[in-house]
Each structure stands twice: as structure tokens, then as C-alpha cells.
Design an enzyme around this catalytic site. Structure first.
Site, PDB file in Angstrom:
ATOM      1  N   GLY A  15       9.724  40.151  67.910  1.00  0.00           N
ATOM      2  CA  GLY A  15       8.796  39.062  68.186  1.00  0.00           C
ATOM      3  C   GLY A  15       8.672  37.981  67.141  1.00  0.00           C
ATOM      4  O   GLY A  15       8.063  36.945  67.405  1.00  0.00           O
TER       5      GLY A  15
ATOM      6  N   GLY B  73      15.046  40.384  68.026  1.00  0.00           N
ATOM      7  CA  GLY B  73      16.148  39.832  68.813  1.00  0.00           C
ATOM      8  C   GLY B  73      16.389  38.397  68.388  1.00  0.00           C
ATOM      9  O   GLY B  73      17.343  38.069  67.682  1.00  0.00           O
TER      10      GLY B  73
ATOM     11  N   CYS C  94      21.158  20.545  90.750  1.00  0.00           N
ATOM     12  CA  CYS C  94      20.278  19.820  91.678  1.00  0.00           C
ATOM     13  C   CYS C  94      18.852  20.357  91.619  1.00  0.00           C
ATOM     14  O   CYS C  94      18.384  21.026  92.554  1.00  0.00           O
ATOM     15  CB  CYS C  94      20.842  19.930  93.083  1.00  0.00           C
TER      16      CYS C  94
HETATM   17  N1  LLP Z   1      11.318  44.546  72.140  1.00  0.00           N
HETATM   18  C1  LLP Z   1      10.843  44.409  73.393  1.00  0.00           C
HETATM   19  C2  LLP Z   1      10.275  45.564  74.061  1.00  0.00           C
HETATM   20  C3  LLP Z   1      10.906  43.161  74.039  1.00  0.00           C
HETATM   21  O1  LLP Z   1      10.425  43.033  75.263  1.00  0.00           O
HETATM   22  C4  LLP Z   1      11.486  42.059  73.364  1.00  0.00           C
HETATM   23  C5  LLP Z   1      11.572  40.748  74.002  1.00  0.00           C
HETATM   24  C6  LLP Z   1      11.980  42.258  72.056  1.00  0.00           C
HETATM   25  C7  LLP Z   1      11.882  43.507  71.484  1.00  0.00           C
HETATM   26  C8  LLP Z   1      12.637  41.165  71.272  1.00  0.00           C
HETATM   27  O2  LLP Z   1      11.772  40.116  71.017  1.00  0.00           O
HETATM   28  P1  LLP Z   1      12.220  38.940  70.027  1.00  0.00           P
HETATM   29  O3  LLP Z   1      12.369  39.532  68.644  1.00  0.00           O
HETATM   30  O4  LLP Z   1      13.499  38.410  70.521  1.00  0.00           O
HETATM   31  O5  LLP Z   1      11.128  37.959  70.121  1.00  0.00           O
HETATM   32  N2  LLP Z   1      13.502  34.821  77.117  1.00  0.00           N
HETATM   33  C9  LLP Z   1      12.417  34.501  76.225  1.00  0.00           C
HETATM   34  C10 LLP Z   1      12.075  35.649  75.324  1.00  0.00           C
HETATM   35  C11 LLP Z   1      11.739  36.914  76.081  1.00  0.00           C
HETATM   36  C12 LLP Z   1      11.476  38.071  75.179  1.00  0.00           C
HETATM   37  C13 LLP Z   1      11.300  39.327  75.957  1.00  0.00           C
HETATM   38  N3  LLP Z   1      11.147  40.504  75.163  1.00  0.00           N
HETATM   39  C14 LLP Z   1      12.770  33.230  75.455  1.00  0.00           C
HETATM   40  O6  LLP Z   1      13.852  32.691  75.662  1.00  0.00           O
HETATM   41  O7  LLP Z   1      11.959  32.717  74.686  1.00  0.00           O
END
Ligand code: LLP
Length: 442
Positions: free
Chosen positions: A264, A304, A372
Site C-alpha cells: 500500500g 506492489g 471509442c
Molecule cells: N496486498 C493486497 C492484499 C492487495 O489487495 C494489494 C493491492 C497489495 C497487497 C498491493 O498494494 P500496493 O503495494 O501495490 O499498493 N489498480 C489500482 C491498485 C489496486 C490495488 C489492489 N490491491 C491502481 O492502479 O491504483
């Protein structure tokens, strides 16, 4: 980065100083006015592979991963489980697996990718709100490290599947701590309104219930409160809530081996100022060290975006320019099919010229794709000097870029290239027309 990197004029036009923006992004630099990605000329990449094109820097991926390892090195038992959904290209996964990363997955597709890329099954945590019996069986068969359980009924389902296979399933309960992550509502996950996790209010009884199920091995507790968080406060609030639960569980004789604190942590797309991984660690470490001393509790993290976003760019060429009385549109060969974040979350991502040219006249442009849909834009009201054929780069596109791409409007998905210290190689071929109808019949 200084204040002047990004500014907005009263008419809403966004001015991004590309040279200054790039200064803050280790993967990128301008050499003689031309954008380079880890030493490779963006125009040479366009020449060789075409556009739209995703380009990833191996060094930046590794540096971002290492920042986590180093920042949390005061703890004895830390697993950085990269969230595969951010960027699941096999070359990205293999790079991180070789560096020692574990993985956070949410599907059997992601499990298969990690194993194919050489990741260790026991380094995998499996999150996700809807695991089917077949998913659970395949994950047990592979020998994953832990299921992050997201519902009471999932406890029964995992217990049942594990029993049928004559094994015990390692589990953690994903608790929804009900804290406000202060991020976009679509990427907030840890509030009562969100579908994720088991409510904090019933966490203890859920553990007591799990204890009665003979084919579950309770090893951890988990939370993930949202994505693109820029402040530490929501993380600290969530950690406090988790600590209360860990203490209460210990009082009841439920001893855990690890806390999974999710992912996150946000990144800078244009002018956000997220806390660094180091600051994030500093804020949490005193409490984590005390958990380690009290319970010998290990830590899992699931970053991530923070690992992949600024390791990647999307290169796109300008197809047509359409100035009108009201607005100027620049139509490029990438669209919401290749990069949906602006259309889906109205996220503002930087779009920069790959060739700096002070002599060209800049205007205000909406950078749009050829799909589109009126929501098909990559950026609105951008101050850019543009001619047909010009190459642009969308920065921060290494996470949730390709993985969220689609074939909408029957567009073959773009190629992906990995750059490594001045060399480059294709890590996913551009899709062909035949790929578009694979598996279909007339
Ligand atoms: N762990 C879990 C259980 C998650 O649901 C997520 C992301 C992460 C880790 C990794 O989170 P990060 O470190 O990447 O913030 N598509 C969206 C982001 C969706 C994130 C969903 N879950 C965007 O493009 O902003």
C-alpha cells in the site's frame, strides 16, 4: 524535486518540467535531450519494438525491493512478498525471485506465473476474497506458505479441502481494521464499507472458531488497508489495532508466527510526496521490534506499486493532432486498453516528451487514445510541445499498467521490454491479430 516541477495555471493546464521530473526518477535521464531508460535511448526502443511499448528497468526493480529489505533489516524474520498484481511479467517475477522475494498472489493464474518464473511456493501468501475449492486445492498441492483468509466461510472451505487431501493448511486471518487509508475510494480496502477481510469486531471469535477446525494450522494475522497511501498515520493506526488483537490472541493461547502487514505504500506520480520506505519502516519498527521481543513474531509485507511503478514507462507515439476552438486533442497509440488508470481512477500520471526541444511551441493538450469512449484519456490539459509522430513517455507505468490492460476495441496488447544496464530484451511479444481470437470459433 522542487516546487516548480509541476504547476497548474489558472486555466487548469498542468505544466510538468520533464527534466526535473526525470531527475527524481532513478530509472530515467535525458542524454543530449533524449529520454533514456537505464541508459537505453527511448527512440531506439521505439525503432526496434514499436509502440505502444512498456519498458521496465531491472535495476530500479531491484533497488526498490532492496530498499524494503534494508529498511526492515533490524528484524530477524522479514519476508517481502511482492504483490504480483502490480506487474506479473515473468521477467519481473524472476528478477525479484532471484533477489530473494516472496510473493503475494490473488489467483491461481498468479500462482502459476510465480512458479513458472522460479519463485518458491513456500514464499507465497495467497490473498483474495473469493478462493474456490479448486483454487485452494491447487494452492495446497503447490505447497504455498500461507492462505490469507478473508471470510468465516472460507475457514470451513479450506478446512474441508485440506481434510480431503489429508493435510493441514497454513492460514492467517485477514482482518479489516476499519481505518481510513485516505486514498482513492476504489483502492481503499481496510474500512467497514469494503468487501475485504474479516471485520475487526469479530476477529477474536473468528480465531477461536478457526482453532476448532482440525485441518487448519493458524500461523499468522494479516491486514492490507489500501493502496497509494502517502502518509504513515493510517499504517500506524492499523498496526495499533493489529497489536491489540495479537495481545488478546496470545492471552487466549493462540500463538502466531507472523504479522502480514500488507502493501500500500504510495509513489510519486507527479507531485505527491509519499513517505519513503525508510520513513515507513522508522515509523513502524519500534512496535514491530517489541512484537518480535514479546512473541518472536515475524513480518510479511506485500508491496506492489512501490516496487514496480517507477521502474516502468509506457512509450506511445502521437498519431494525430486535433486542435479545436474549445480544446486540443492529441491522439496517441496507447489508450485506456493499454493503461486504464487515468480512465478508471482519474489518476494523474506524468506524460513527458522523450525529446526535449525548447524551440517547439507548447500548447494545452488532452492526450487521448483511439478507443471509442470519452473516458479514454491518458492525461488532460497537459502543456506539451507536440507534432505528429512525436514519442511520449507516461512515467510511473510499471505498476497496474500492463496487468490491467485489455483487448477492448480488439487492440492487440503491447510488447514489454526489460532494460538492464544499457542492454534491452523483449520480455513479452506484442500480441498478433491471431492472438485476438485464440480459442474462438465461428
Ligand atoms: N496486498 C493486497 C492484499 C492487495 O489487495 C494489494 C493491492 C497489495 C497487497 C498491493 O498494494 P500496493 O503495494 O501495490 O499498493 N489498480 C489500482 C491498485 C489496486 C490495488 C489492489 N490491491 C491502481 O492502479 O491504483
Amino acid at each position: 524535486m522542487t516546487f516548480s516541477t509541476v504547476s497548474q495555471t489558472t486555466d487548469g493546464t498542468l505544466h510538468i518540467n520533464a527534466a526535473q521530473l526525470v531527475d527524481a526518477l532513478p530509472a530515467l535521464d535525458y542524454q543530449d535531450g533524449i529520454l533514456h531508460i537505464d541508459g537505453v535511448n527511448a527512440h531506439a526502443l521505439k525503432e526496434q519494438y514499436g509502440t505502444p511499448l512498456y519498458v521496465y528497468s531491472k535495476n530500479t526493480l531491484l533497488a526498490n525491493y532492496t530498499a524494503y529489505v534494508e529498511s526492515f533489516s533490524a528484524l530477524n524474520d522479514v519476508h517481502i512478498c511482492y504483490a504480483v498484481k502490480a506487474n506479473s511479467n515473468l521477467a519481473v517475477l524472476s528478477t525479484l525471485a532471484k533477489a530473494g522475494a516472496g510473493f503475494d498472489i490473488v489467483s491461481i493464474g498468479e500462482l502459476s506465473r510465480v512458479l513458472k518464473a522460479g519463485g518458491q511456493a513456500d514464499s507465497i501468501v495467497y490473498s483474495g476474497v473469493g478462493k474456490t475449492k479448486s483454487d485452494i486445492a491447487q494452492a495446497l498441492q503447490a505447497g504455498i506458505g500461507c492462505f490469507n483468509v478473508e471470510a468465516m466461510s472460507e475457514l470451513d472451505t479450506i478446512n474441508e479441502v485440506a481434510q480431503s487431501m489429508g493435510v493441514k493448511a497454513p492460514i492467517a486471518l485477514r482482518i479489516n481494521p476499519d481505518v481510513d487509508a485516505k486514498t482513492h475510494p476504489y483502492i481503499s480496502t481496510g474500512m467497514k464499507d469494503n468487501k475485504f477481510g474479516i471485520s475487526h469486531d469479530i476477529a477474536i471469535s473468528a480465531y477461536e472458531y478457526a482453532k476448532t477446525l482440525p485441518h487448519l494450522d493458524i500461523i499468522g494475522i494479516d491486514c492490507h488497508i489500501g493502496s497509494q497511501l502517502t502518509e504513515v498515520k493510517p499504517f500506524v493506526d492499523a498496526l495499533d489495532k493489529m497489536i491489540e488483537l495479537i495481545d488478546e490472541l496470545a492471552n487466549r493461547g493462540i500463538k502466531l508466527k507472523h504479522l502480514d502487514f500488507g502493501g500500500g505504500l504510495g509513489v510519486r506520480y507527479i507531485d505527491e510526496s509519499p513517505v519513503s520506505v525508510h520513513e515507513f519502516a522508522e515509523a513502524l519498527l519500534p512496535k514491530l521490534l517489541s512484537l518480535q521481543a514479546k512473541y518472536n513474531l515475524g513480518l510479511h509485507l506485500e508491496p506492489g506499486r512501490n516496487i514496480a511503478a517507477n521502474a516502468g514507462v509506457l512509450l506511445t507515439s502521437t498519431i494525430a493532432l486535433k486542435p479545436t476552438d474549445h480544446k486540443n486533442f492529441a491522439i496517441v497509440d496507447a489508450s485506456m486498453s493499454e493503461l486504464i488508470r487515468p480512465a478508471l481512477y482519474e489518476s494523474v500520471m506524468a506524460i513527458i516528451n522523450t525529446a526535449l526541444d525548447d524551440n517547439k511551441q507548447a500548447q494545452t493538450w488532452d492526450i487521448v487514445g483511439a478507443v471509442c469512449e470519452s473516458s479514454d484519456f491518458l492525461g488532460k490539459d497537459r502543456h506539451l510541445a507536440l507534432e505528429v509522430g512525436d514519442l511520449l513517455a507516461v512515467t510511473g507505468a510499471g505498476a497496474y499498467g500492463f496487468t490491467m490492460s485489455s483487448n477492448y476495441n480488439s487492440r492487440p496488447r503491447p510488447a514489454e521490454v526489460m532494460v538492464d544496464n544499457g542492454t534491452h530484451r523483449i520480455v513479452r511479444e506484442r500480441e498478433t491479430l491471431e492472438d485476438l481470437w485464440r480459442g474462438e470459433s465461428i
